[in-house]
Design a protein around this motif. Structure first.
Motif, PDB file in Angstrom:
ATOM      1  N   LYS A  87       0.834  -1.208   0.000  1.00  0.00           N
ATOM      2  CA  LYS A  87       0.000   0.000   0.000  1.00  0.00           C
ATOM      3  C   LYS A  87       0.866   1.254   0.000  1.00  0.00           C
ATOM      4  O   LYS A  87       0.570   2.231  -0.690  1.00  0.00           O
ATOM      5  N   ALA A 100       3.661   1.584  -1.303  1.00  0.00           N
ATOM      6  CA  ALA A 100       4.291   1.691  -2.627  1.00  0.00           C
ATOM      7  C   ALA A 100       3.254   2.002  -3.701  1.00  0.00           C
ATOM      8  O   ALA A 100       3.456   1.676  -4.875  1.00  0.00           O
ATOM      9  N   ASN A 101       2.157   2.625  -3.304  1.00  0.00           N
ATOM     10  CA  ASN A 101       1.082   3.000  -4.234  1.00  0.00           C
ATOM     11  C   ASN A 101       0.503   1.786  -4.947  1.00  0.00           C
ATOM     12  O   ASN A 101       0.193   1.829  -6.136  1.00  0.00           O
ATOM     13  N   HIS A 102       0.389   0.677  -4.191  1.00  0.00           N
ATOM     14  CA  HIS A 102      -0.191  -0.565  -4.713  1.00  0.00           C
ATOM     15  C   HIS A 102       0.563  -1.064  -5.950  1.00  0.00           C
ATOM     16  O   HIS A 102      -0.027  -1.528  -6.924  1.00  0.00           O
ATOM     17  N   GLN A 103       1.894  -0.970  -5.874  1.00  0.00           N
ATOM     18  CA  GLN A 103       2.768  -1.485  -6.923  1.00  0.00           C
ATOM     19  C   GLN A 103       3.815  -2.397  -6.282  1.00  0.00           C
ATOM     20  O   GLN A 103       4.032  -2.363  -5.078  1.00  0.00           O
ATOM     21  N   PRO A 161       8.801   1.220  -1.017  1.00  0.00           N
ATOM     22  CA  PRO A 161       8.772   2.439  -0.209  1.00  0.00           C
ATOM     23  C   PRO A 161      10.116   2.603   0.476  1.00  0.00           C
ATOM     24  O   PRO A 161      10.700   1.633   0.967  1.00  0.00           O
ATOM     25  N   ILE A 185       9.570   4.628  -3.963  1.00  0.00           N
ATOM     26  CA  ILE A 185       8.528   5.555  -3.544  1.00  0.00           C
ATOM     27  C   ILE A 185       8.903   6.146  -2.192  1.00  0.00           C
ATOM     28  O   ILE A 185       9.019   5.407  -1.203  1.00  0.00           O
ATOM     29  N   ALA A 208       8.557   7.348   1.397  1.00  0.00           N
ATOM     30  CA  ALA A 208       7.512   7.013   2.362  1.00  0.00           C
ATOM     31  C   ALA A 208       8.081   7.097   3.766  1.00  0.00           C
ATOM     32  O   ALA A 208       9.301   7.063   3.958  1.00  0.00           O
TER      33      ALA A 208
END
Length: 538
Positions: free
Chosen positions: A405, A407-410, A414, A440, A442
C-alpha cells in the motif's frame, strides 16, 4: 612429511615465494626443506586499518620431520582440500526404493543428489521454473512490475538462495559440510570457496552451478519436474504413500523429503490441515539498508580502500536493544551483499517485500544489507494475532500488505533516508539508488509496529558506534525485509521424520532447520542418509 600450520600472518601483496620464506622462518627450517606450501584457510584481518593482512592456514610438505611440533602445527595424513564423499552415498543400493523430493533449493537438490548417487529412485518436484527461465520472470518483475506467483525470487530452481550473494559461510560443524563445498566446486565453483573463511559464489555463478547440478541429476536418472506444485500428501494410517500435484496426478513413493523453502505459505497451510505437527518459531523482520559501496570500503579498510587485492568490503553488525516494557531485542544485519542490488521479492499478489543479491565479483556501486529485529511468537501474540503454528506467516503478510500500500499498490519499494528514519522525520527526499522498478518516498515508521521500528532505529545508532559513518544521508532504507527465515518449524524426530507422520522428512530453511545455503544442503543430505540407512536395514 605433511603438516598443517595455522594462524600465519600473510601480507596482502605477498607472493608464493615470499610466503614460503615466512613459513620457513616460522618453522626455523631452510627454505629448501619446503617441497610445497598450499593455503587451506584464509581470513582477512582488518581490525587495524594500518595493517590489513590475511590470517592463513597452510599445508606444507617437508623433506624432514618436525620435532618438536610448534604449538600452531599438526601432522596430517591427507590434505583437507582432497574431496571425500561420505561412504553412505558411494555404495549403490540394490533395491527400488522411491523417494519424492519436494523443492529444488539447496536442501532438495543435495538430498536428491545423495539419494541418486546411492542408486535410489528419485522424483524431484519443483513448483517454479528452471533457473534460466526463472531469471526472465524476475527481470519482468524488476522492469515492468509484473509478478509471477510461481516463478520469482523465492520460487524456482535453486531456491531463494540463488538470488542472494551466494554466501557459503556457516557456523555448523558436520562431516557433510566438506562434501557440500567440494560438490559446488565439482559443478563449477572456484576452489577459493574451499579456502576462504567467508566464501561466496554470487548469483551469476550460482545460476551455472545449479544448471550443472540439474544435468548430473538427470544423468543419474532423476525424474526432474518443473512447474509441478504439490497440493497434498497422500496418507495411510499415519504414513505417507505419495503426493497429489496441482493437476490432480497422484505419485506414489516410499519416502518424501519436504524441502519447500521459507516462503511456501500455501504449503504450510495444507500441511496444517493435514495435521502435520508444526510450531511457530522466532524469526526476524525489518528493512534493507543501501549504502554506497565506496563508503563501506572506506569505513572498513581506511586508506587501503582502493587496494587492488581487497574487494568490496562487507560487514556484520549486532546490537542489543533494551525496552522497559518489551525487554531485550536483538538487532542485526542480515544477508549483507557487497557491490549488489536490492530486489523485489514478493510471492503473493498485493504483497511487497525486498531482498538483496550480488554477483560473484561484487562490482556494483552499492552495498546492501537487511537490518532486522528478532521476533518471537510471544511478540506476535501481544500484537493481537491469534496463537497458531502459522501466526508468524500472518504477521509477515500484515507487513507486506502495508508495504504494498505504501508503494502505491505497486511492486515497488517504499523508501526513506536512513538518517530520516533514525530521527523519525520523513523529509520526502532520497539518496541515489539502483532499485527497480521504482522507489517511492515514504515514512517507514508507518509500515512497522512501533515495537519493531523503535528498536531498529536504536540498532542503527548502535551500528554507527561500531562503524563510524554508517549513519549518513547517502544511505536509504527500503521496506520491508520479511523473509529472513521461516517463522514455522515442522517438528521431527531423531530419524529426521515428522513426529506424527512416518516417511515424511521436513528439511532445510522452510522446515525451520537451516539458515543458509550450506546448512540447508547439509540438512538435505542428512535426510537422504537417514533414508539410505533404512533401506539397508530392509
Amino acid at each position: 612429511m605433511r603438516y598443517c600450520i595455522s594462524n600465519i600472518a600473510i601480507e596482502l601483496h605477498n607472493s608464493d615465494s615470499e610466503t614460503s620464506t615466512v613459513i620457513a622462518s616460522l618453522l626455523q627450517l631452510p627454505l629448501s626443506a619446503i617441497k610445497s606450501a598450499t593455503c587451506v584457510r584464509r581470513a582477512l584481518d582488518a581490525r587495524k586499518k594500518s595493517h590489513i593482512h590475511y590470517v592463513c592456514s597452510y599445508e606444507v610438505l617437508l623433506t624432514q620431520a618436525l620435532d618438536p611440533l610448534p604449538a600452531n602445527c599438526r601432522e596430517i595424513s591427507q590434505s583437507s582440500l582432497t574431496p571425500i564423499c561420505p561412504d553412505i552415498f558411494t555404495h549403490k543400493q540394490n533395491h527400488q526404493t522411491h523417494v519424492i523430493v519436494i523443492g529444488a533449493g539447496p536442501a532438495g537438490l543435495f538430498a536428491a543428489l545423495g539419494l541418486a548417487e546411492a542408486g535410489l529412485a528419485v522424483t524431484l518436484l519443483e513448483r517454479g521454473k528452471p533457473v534460466e527461465t526463472r531469471m526472465r520472470d524476475i527481470g519482468r518483475l524488476r522492469s515492468r512490475g509484473e509478478l509471477n506467483v510461481e516463478s520469482n525470487i523465492c520460487f524456482g530452481e535453486g531456491g531463494a538462495g540463488t538470488y542472494t550473494d551466494g554466501k557459503l559461510y556457516t557456523r555448523i560443524k558436520h562431516p557433510y559440510l566438506r562434501w557440500v563445498l567440494h560438490s559446488f566446486v565439482r559443478f563449477g565453483a572456484k576452489t577459493d570457496i574451499l579456502v576462504d573463511a567467508h566464501p561466496h559464489l554470487g548469483t551469476d555463478k550460482l545460476v551455472r552451478i545449479v544448471r550443472n547440478m540439474r544435468q548430473q541429476l538427470l544423468n543419474l536418472g532423476v525424474d526432474y519436474r518443473f512447474e509441478t506444485r504439490v497440493d497434498a500428501l497422500l496418507l495411510d494410517s499415519g504414513k505417507v504413500r505419495g503426493v497429489r500435484i496441482a493437476n490432480g496426478e497422484e505419485i506414489n513413493a516410499d519416502h518424501i523429503i519436504l524441502a519447500t523453502g521459507h516462503s511456501a505459505r500455501d504449503t504450510f497451510a495444507w500441511l496444517q490441515k493435514s495435521a502435520i505437527r508444526m510450531e511457530a518459531k522466532p524469526f526476524a523482520v525489518g528493512l534493507r539498508a543501501e549504502h554506497p559501496q565506496a563508503l563501506i570500503n572506506a569505513i572498513q579498510f581506511g586508506e587501503h580502500a582502493q587496494h587492488k587485492y581487497l574487494g568490496a568490503a562487507e560487514y556484520s553488525l549486532t546490537h542489543q536493544h533494551t525496552d522497559p516494557y518489551m525487554g531485550k531485542r536483538g538487532i542485526y544485519s542480515f544477508c549483507m551483499c557487497p557491490g549488489g542490488l536490492i530486489l523485489p521479492s514478493p510471492t503473493e499478489v498485493g504483497h511487497m517485500a525486498v531482498n538483496g543479491m550480488s554477483n560473484g565479483k561484487r562490482a556494483g556501486l552499492w552495498a546492501n544489507s537487511g537490518v532486522v529485529a528478532q521476533i518471537t511468537p510471544e511478540d506476535i501474540a501481544r500484537h493481537g494475532i491469534k496463537e497458531s503454528p502459522l501466526m508468524g506467516i500472518e504477521f509477515q503478510r500484515e507487513l507486506e500488505v502495508a508495504t504494498f500500500k505504501a508503494a502505491n499498490h505497486q511492486y515497488a519499494a517504499p523508501a526513506m533516508k536512513l538518517n530520516d528514519f533514525i530521527s523519525g522525520k520523513a523529509s520526502g527526499t532520497l539518496a541515489s539508488s539502483r532499485f527497480k522498478p521504482e522507489v517511492i518516498p515514504a515514512d517507514l515508521h508507518d509500515l512497522l509496529p512501533h515495537w519493531v521500528a523503535k528498536p531498529l532505529a536504536d540498532g542503527l545508532r548502535g551500528f554507527d558506534r561500531k562503524m563510524r559513518g554508517y549513519m549518513t544521508d547517502e544511505a536509504n532504507l527500503f521496506g520491508s525485509e520479511t523473509r529472513t527465515s521461516s517463522p514455522v518449524r515442522i517438528e521431527r524426530n531423531q530419524l529426521m521424520q515428522s513426529v506424527n507422520t512416518e516417511g515424511l522428512y521436513p528439511v532445510g530453511e522452510g522446515a525451520g532447520y537451516a539458515g543458509g545455503i550450506v546448512s540447508a544442503a547439509v540438512d538435505g543430505l542428512k535426510a537422504a542418509a537417514a533414508i539410505i540407512a533404512l533401506t539397508k536395514e530392509h
